[in-house]
Design a protein around this motif. Sequence first.
Motif, short mmCIF file in Angstrom:
data_model
loop_
_atom_site.label_atom_id
_atom_site.label_comp_id
_atom_site.label_asym_id
_atom_site.label_seq_id
_atom_site.Cartn_x
_atom_site.Cartn_y
_atom_site.Cartn_z
N LYS A 150 27.45 44.36 32.80
CA LYS A 150 27.85 44.17 31.40
C LYS A 150 28.29 45.49 30.79
N ASP A 151 27.54 46.55 31.07
CA ASP A 151 27.88 47.88 30.56
C ASP A 151 29.23 48.34 31.09
N LEU A 152 29.48 48.12 32.38
CA LEU A 152 30.76 48.53 32.97
C LEU A 152 31.93 47.74 32.39
N LEU A 153 31.72 46.47 32.13
CA LEU A 153 32.79 45.66 31.54
C LEU A 153 33.15 46.18 30.15
N GLN A 154 32.15 46.54 29.38
CA GLN A 154 32.39 47.09 28.04
C GLN A 154 33.10 48.43 28.12
N THR A 155 32.69 49.25 29.08
CA THR A 155 33.31 50.57 29.25
C THR A 155 34.76 50.43 29.70
N ALA A 156 35.01 49.49 30.62
CA ALA A 156 36.37 49.25 31.09
C ALA A 156 37.27 48.79 29.95
N GLN A 157 36.77 47.88 29.15
CA GLN A 157 37.56 47.37 28.02
C GLN A 157 37.85 48.47 27.02
N LYS A 158 36.85 49.28 26.73
CA LYS A 158 37.00 50.36 25.75
C LYS A 158 38.05 51.36 26.21
N ASN A 159 38.10 51.61 27.52
CA ASN A 159 39.03 52.60 28.05
C ASN A 159 40.31 51.98 28.61
N GLN A 160 40.45 50.66 28.40
CA GLN A 160 41.64 49.92 28.81
C GLN A 160 41.96 50.12 30.30
N ARG A 161 40.91 49.97 31.10
CA ARG A 161 41.04 50.08 32.55
C ARG A 161 40.56 48.77 33.19
N PHE A 162 41.02 48.52 34.41
CA PHE A 162 40.55 47.37 35.18
C PHE A 162 39.36 47.77 36.03
N ILE A 163 38.44 46.82 36.21
CA ILE A 163 37.34 47.01 37.15
C ILE A 163 37.27 45.77 38.05
N PHE A 164 37.17 45.99 39.35
CA PHE A 164 37.14 44.90 40.32
C PHE A 164 35.96 45.07 41.26
N GLU A 165 35.39 43.95 41.67
CA GLU A 165 34.39 43.98 42.74
C GLU A 165 35.07 43.56 44.03
N ALA A 166 34.89 44.37 45.07
CA ALA A 166 35.56 44.10 46.35
C ALA A 166 34.76 43.11 47.18
N ALA A 167 34.59 41.92 46.62
CA ALA A 167 34.00 40.79 47.36
C ALA A 167 35.18 40.05 47.98
N ARG A 168 35.57 40.45 49.17
CA ARG A 168 36.88 40.09 49.70
C ARG A 168 37.11 38.60 49.86
N ASN A 169 36.06 37.82 50.15
CA ASN A 169 36.32 36.39 50.38
C ASN A 169 36.73 35.67 49.10
N TYR A 170 36.30 36.20 47.96
CA TYR A 170 36.66 35.59 46.67
C TYR A 170 38.17 35.56 46.47
N HIS A 171 38.87 36.53 47.04
CA HIS A 171 40.31 36.64 46.84
C HIS A 171 41.12 36.10 48.01
N GLU A 172 40.45 35.44 48.95
CA GLU A 172 41.18 34.84 50.06
C GLU A 172 41.95 33.60 49.60
N GLU A 173 43.18 33.49 50.06
CA GLU A 173 43.98 32.31 49.76
C GLU A 173 43.31 31.05 50.32
N ALA A 174 42.52 31.22 51.38
CA ALA A 174 41.84 30.08 51.99
C ALA A 174 40.97 29.35 50.97
N PHE A 175 40.31 30.09 50.09
CA PHE A 175 39.42 29.44 49.13
C PHE A 175 40.19 28.66 48.07
N ALA A 176 41.39 29.12 47.75
CA ALA A 176 42.23 28.34 46.83
C ALA A 176 42.61 27.01 47.49
N THR A 177 42.92 27.06 48.77
CA THR A 177 43.25 25.84 49.52
C THR A 177 42.06 24.89 49.58
N ILE A 178 40.89 25.45 49.85
CA ILE A 178 39.67 24.64 49.94
C ILE A 178 39.32 24.03 48.58
N LYS A 179 39.45 24.82 47.52
CA LYS A 179 39.14 24.32 46.18
C LYS A 179 40.08 23.18 45.78
#
Length: 325
Positions: free
Chosen positions: A103-132
Amino acid sequence: MLKLGIIGTGAISHHFIDAAHTSGEYQLVAVYSRKIETAEKFASHYQDVTLFDQLEDFFKHPFDVVYIASPNSLHFSQAKIALVAGKHVILEKPAVTQPKEWKDLLQTAQKNQRFIFEAARNYHEEAFATIKDFLADKHVLGADFNYAKYSSKMPELLAGNTPNVFSNRFAGGALMDLGIYPLYAAIHLFGNPTRATYQAQQLDNSIDLNGDGILSYPDYQVHIKAGKNITSNLPCEIYTTDGTLTLNTIEHIQSAVFIDHKGKELQLPIQQAPHTMTEEVATFAHMINHPDQTLYQQWLTDATDVHQVLYTMRQDAGIRFEAEK
């Protein structure tokens, strides 16, 4: 092209850089390590890289985005400094050890107009969009998701030492390291559970070697298995009233096969990426270069849910990190 800085000189950082360079979206320009000799050894594989052993000087370098793959307990403090310094942040999973840090990092990112990402690679796999998409008209009855792989650090642990991945000081353990993949899959496909529990085989420092969790939804349960002192060769399954969808694994998926109750088989059109991190690095670069706030906020919401569930499961098992004591 995004100029890339790296914190963390382990094998996973080389893996990330390989995917980043292959994507054509990033150029490695800076590496930080507490010891300059370590940074030199790491960067010997690359060209035109500036090395640092002082974090303050590192963040003064004009790169655009930093990939942080240091021990888990250091992620929060390093990411916060990066965001304040005006850098976009890619945090290797798990991004944080407690929901309040996220939560703190999200607030800091918003305040500084930066993106923050978690590298949980399976979440961004096209396979999961197909499965969903495939599950959209199905009535789900439950699922079994697992990720258990014998750690290369087990011999060191068995010899009486405590590698970072099994350390309560560095927020290690099976759930944090590998269990996060099944959790991201469950929350991506089914949403936030109403209840989460976890039972584990634990070391004296409370860190889990392996464990089993249950995510409860209104009409079904999702079973989670994570392990670092065992290897599971079981596939993952999603049960529906029409039949069972079987995935060969929970990340870097190669196949998804649905077999109905009459034995009829349907192969979903899964195209496995050539590199385990290809899809996430491309997705992050695209978001930075072509912002989509609606999609980005969905990522942040799901990550928030994942970290709350992780924390709840840890508390249920009695897993405590040094900083929490």
